[in-house]
Design an enzyme around this catalytic site. Structure first.
Site, PDB file in Angstrom:
ATOM      1  N   GLU A 266      35.247  77.447  32.589  1.00 45.72           N
ATOM      2  CA  GLU A 266      35.706  76.049  32.713  1.00 45.72           C
ATOM      3  C   GLU A 266      34.604  75.196  33.328  1.00 45.72           C
ATOM      4  O   GLU A 266      33.963  75.599  34.295  1.00 45.72           O
ATOM      5  CB  GLU A 266      36.951  75.991  33.599  1.00 45.72           C
ATOM      6  CG  GLU A 266      38.205  76.378  32.859  1.00 45.72           C
ATOM      7  CD  GLU A 266      39.437  76.327  33.743  1.00 45.72           C
ATOM      8  OE1 GLU A 266      39.347  75.892  34.900  1.00 45.72           O
ATOM      9  OE2 GLU A 266      40.498  76.752  33.260  1.00 45.72           O
TER      10      GLU A 266
ATOM     11  N   LYS B 174      33.906  73.528   8.122  1.00 50.29           N
ATOM     12  CA  LYS B 174      34.081  73.116   6.713  1.00 50.29           C
ATOM     13  C   LYS B 174      32.713  73.187   6.036  1.00 50.29           C
ATOM     14  O   LYS B 174      32.145  74.271   5.953  1.00 50.29           O
ATOM     15  CB  LYS B 174      34.759  71.758   6.658  1.00 50.29           C
ATOM     16  CG  LYS B 174      36.165  71.821   7.258  1.00 50.29           C
ATOM     17  CD  LYS B 174      36.948  70.560   7.100  1.00 50.29           C
ATOM     18  CE  LYS B 174      38.369  70.764   7.554  1.00 50.29           C
ATOM     19  NZ  LYS B 174      38.683  70.140   8.825  1.00 50.29           N
TER      20      LYS B 174
ATOM     21  N   THR C 256      34.702  68.899  12.514  1.00 48.48           N
ATOM     22  CA  THR C 256      34.988  70.322  12.650  1.00 48.48           C
ATOM     23  C   THR C 256      33.660  71.018  12.360  1.00 48.48           C
ATOM     24  O   THR C 256      32.747  70.423  11.793  1.00 48.48           O
ATOM     25  CB  THR C 256      36.050  70.807  11.639  1.00 48.48           C
ATOM     26  OG1 THR C 256      35.630  70.443  10.325  1.00 48.48           O
ATOM     27  CG2 THR C 256      37.406  70.212  11.936  1.00 48.48           C
TER      28      THR C 256
ATOM     29  N   ARG D  16      35.381  78.338  13.264  1.00 50.03           N
ATOM     30  CA  ARG D  16      36.431  77.324  13.405  1.00 50.03           C
ATOM     31  C   ARG D  16      36.263  76.614  14.739  1.00 50.03           C
ATOM     32  O   ARG D  16      36.161  77.278  15.768  1.00 50.03           O
ATOM     33  CB  ARG D  16      37.819  77.971  13.411  1.00 50.03           C
ATOM     34  CG  ARG D  16      38.120  78.916  12.295  1.00 50.03           C
ATOM     35  CD  ARG D  16      39.602  79.085  12.138  1.00 50.03           C
ATOM     36  NE  ARG D  16      40.144  77.862  11.609  1.00 50.03           N
ATOM     37  CZ  ARG D  16      40.039  77.504  10.333  1.00 50.03           C
ATOM     38  NH1 ARG D  16      39.454  78.277   9.466  1.00 50.03           N
ATOM     39  NH2 ARG D  16      40.523  76.356   9.913  1.00 50.03           N
TER      40      ARG D  16
ATOM     41  N   TYR E  37      35.307  83.488  31.055  1.00 53.93           N
ATOM     42  CA  TYR E  37      35.877  82.172  31.398  1.00 53.93           C
ATOM     43  C   TYR E  37      34.757  81.259  31.861  1.00 53.93           C
ATOM     44  O   TYR E  37      33.891  81.692  32.620  1.00 53.93           O
ATOM     45  CB  TYR E  37      36.920  82.303  32.509  1.00 53.93           C
ATOM     46  CG  TYR E  37      38.260  81.802  32.061  1.00 53.93           C
ATOM     47  CD1 TYR E  37      38.429  80.454  31.739  1.00 53.93           C
ATOM     48  CD2 TYR E  37      39.347  82.654  31.912  1.00 53.93           C
ATOM     49  CE1 TYR E  37      39.644  79.980  31.285  1.00 53.93           C
ATOM     50  CE2 TYR E  37      40.569  82.179  31.463  1.00 53.93           C
ATOM     51  CZ  TYR E  37      40.710  80.846  31.149  1.00 53.93           C
ATOM     52  OH  TYR E  37      41.916  80.381  30.697  1.00 53.93           O
TER      53      TYR E  37
ATOM     54  N   ASP F 198      35.107  60.231  11.655  1.00 52.61           N
ATOM     55  CA  ASP F 198      35.519  61.641  11.624  1.00 52.61           C
ATOM     56  C   ASP F 198      34.858  62.282  10.402  1.00 52.61           C
ATOM     57  O   ASP F 198      35.286  62.068   9.266  1.00 52.61           O
ATOM     58  CB  ASP F 198      37.050  61.697  11.539  1.00 52.61           C
ATOM     59  CG  ASP F 198      37.576  63.115  11.496  1.00 52.61           C
ATOM     60  OD1 ASP F 198      36.784  64.045  11.240  1.00 52.61           O
ATOM     61  OD2 ASP F 198      38.796  63.289  11.705  1.00 52.61           O
TER      62      ASP F 198
HETATM   63  N1  PLP Z   1      39.703  65.488  10.710  1.00 51.73           N
HETATM   64  C1  PLP Z   1      39.679  65.673   9.383  1.00 51.73           C
HETATM   65  C2  PLP Z   1      39.143  64.584   8.501  1.00 51.73           C
HETATM   66  C3  PLP Z   1      40.131  66.875   8.834  1.00 51.73           C
HETATM   67  O1  PLP Z   1      40.131  67.048   7.514  1.00 51.73           O
HETATM   68  C4  PLP Z   1      40.611  67.880   9.715  1.00 51.73           C
HETATM   69  C5  PLP Z   1      41.081  69.186   9.223  1.00 51.73           C
HETATM   70  O2  PLP Z   1      41.545  69.388   8.182  1.00 51.73           O
HETATM   71  C6  PLP Z   1      40.635  67.615  11.088  1.00 51.73           C
HETATM   72  C7  PLP Z   1      40.166  66.414  11.550  1.00 51.73           C
HETATM   73  C8  PLP Z   1      41.250  68.563  12.073  1.00 51.73           C
HETATM   74  O3  PLP Z   1      40.615  69.748  12.212  1.00 51.73           O
HETATM   75  P1  PLP Z   1      41.377  71.026  12.835  1.00 51.73           P
HETATM   76  O4  PLP Z   1      42.182  71.613  11.741  1.00 51.73           O
HETATM   77  O5  PLP Z   1      40.239  71.879  13.312  1.00 51.73           O
HETATM   78  O6  PLP Z   1      42.217  70.535  13.973  1.00 51.73           O
END
Ligand code: PLP
Length: 410
Positions: free
Chosen positions: A51, A224, A221, A230, A49, A195
């Protein structure tokens, strides 16, 4: 040991291993991690843990965890040339949530890409927290070209005056002009959130421009194209460091997943190698070939092609839905996902398209010549959807082919 104690789960795991080994995974958001990432994520760091943040934990015994998190943060900053990184988000969704909660109040306006054009659930979709809490308005790709239309986005932004503009996508196959988004955001005094969940690996390899010098917030993320465990990641300007860090914990999360943070650190180190750059180039080359081979066989691609690791096929001229296409292909061992096309007349549970990407098969070692075979099997499957003997033959070929590529690559 596992086999003896919990044969139920053990046997399911064996089956999943076989499934991954014997199929061709074309889901662009999935990947195959390296042995090193797999090992560290399965390590005893899971027991701890922690935090808080390095040197400011709510728990004792964090001296080594602190080292790991510091290294992960340093590597993330170096990799993306960012002023600050938070490596604790459990997922991409939580990374986006932390950004919104840091700078928005409920009811504030978000301007993002609509889900049919490629936006993510967390970009303001009604059934997601982002759509429930905020007043989300959307821009779409151009109906004729399938491309982002920056003049149109500028017009919407000027009319609506959003508090934040979100760019980045789950299925847009072309280059995103982050500089233009930044100019629009500045014009209307909005924050910019980029994003990069899908294209993070491509950005590292310079195959896609980076938003880091423009956007106040960059989320991603790590699993990918980046090919890590993950999880989520936030990059931000140092002015927002305190806000973002305190929004992750105590704001929306408790203890960080230290084993995953260690996995992120290892993945970031891998992403700094020449081998990784080569890998990203191969993803993009494979994707172009697969896309072109499908086009040659009469498939309609949204925006007519791809610049990155994925593309969306509009299946309407083949007289099947996305759901049918996904099921048909899965039946022969080719794994895709149904996907909305822009302005899709069908609902998200059915859709008119499928999304295809090459990060996973490239990690397994597949090359351009393999893309020609895969395109041929996709086409043969769709053309012969009622001929079980032909499908059986394709299934056998796919299985034999896929099983030759490792699922535990270096
Ligand atoms: N943002 C985009 C553009 C995504 O394609 C994804 C996942 O598919 C996410 C955010 C969210 O990721 P997670 O599935 O880890 O919550």
């Amino acid at each position: 040991m596992m086999k003896k104690f919990d044969p139920e789960i053990y046997n399911i795991l064996r089956k999943e291993i076989e499934r991954q080994r014997n199929t061709i995974d074309l889901i662009p958001s999935e990947n195959i991690v390296s042995k090193n990432v797999l090992k560290i994520v399965g390590s005893i760091f899971t027991n701890k843990y922690a935090e808080g943040y390095p040197n400011k934990r709510y728990y004792g015994g964090c001296e080594y965890v602190d080292m790991v998190e510091r290294i992960a943060v340093e590597r993330a900053c170096k990799l993306f040339n960012s002023e600050h990184a938070n490596v604790q988000p459990h997922s991409g969704s939580q990374a986006n949530m932390a950004v919104y909660f840091s700078v928005l109040k409920p009811g504030d306006k978000i301007l993002a890409m609509d889900i049919g054009s490629g936006g993510h659930l967390t970009h303001g979709v009604k059934v997601n927290f982002s759509g429930m809490l905020y007043n989300a308005i959307f821009y779409s790709v151009d109906r004729d070209t399938g491309l982002l239309n920056y003049e149109n986005i500028r017009k919407i932004a000027n009319r609506e005056k959003p508090k934040i503009i979100v760019c980045g996508s789950s299925s847009y196959s072309r280059i995103i002009d982050f500089e233009k988004f930044y100019q629009i955001a500045k014009e209307v005094n909005a924050y910019l959130l980029a994003d990069i969940a899908h294209i993070a690996g491509l950005i590292v390899a310079n195959l896609h421009p980076s938003p880091v010098k423009y956007a106040e917030f960059v989320t991603s993320t790590t699993h990918k194209t980046l090919r890590g465990p993950r999880g989520g990641l936030i990059l931000c300007k140092k002015d927002f460091k305190e806000k973002i860090d305190s929004m992750i914990i105590p704001g929306i999360q408790g203890g960080p997943l230290v084993h995953v943070i260690a996995g992120k650190a290892v993945a970031f180190k891998e992403a700094m190698t020449k081998k990784f750059i080569k890998y990203q180039n191969q993803i993009v080359e494979n994707c172009k070939v697969l896309c072109d081979e499908l086009k040659k066989r009469g498939y309609k691609i949204i925006s007519d092609g791809t610049d990155n690791h994925l593309f969306v096929v509009d299946l309407r001229n083949k007289n099947i839905t996305g759901l049918e296409g996904q099921k048909l292909l899965e039946n022969v061992g080719i794994i895709t996902n149904k996907n909305l096309i822009p302005f899709d007349p069908l609902p998200p549970s059915i859709t008119s398209g499928i999304r295809i990407g090459t990060p996973c098969i490239t990690s397994r070692g597949m090359k351009k010549s393999d893309m020609v075979k895969i395109a041929e099997w996709i086409d043969e499957t769709i053309k012969n959807r009622e001929k079980e003997n032909i499908l059986k033959d394709i299934r056998k070929k796919v299985r034999r082919f896929a099983s030759e590529f490792p699922i535990y690559p270096e």
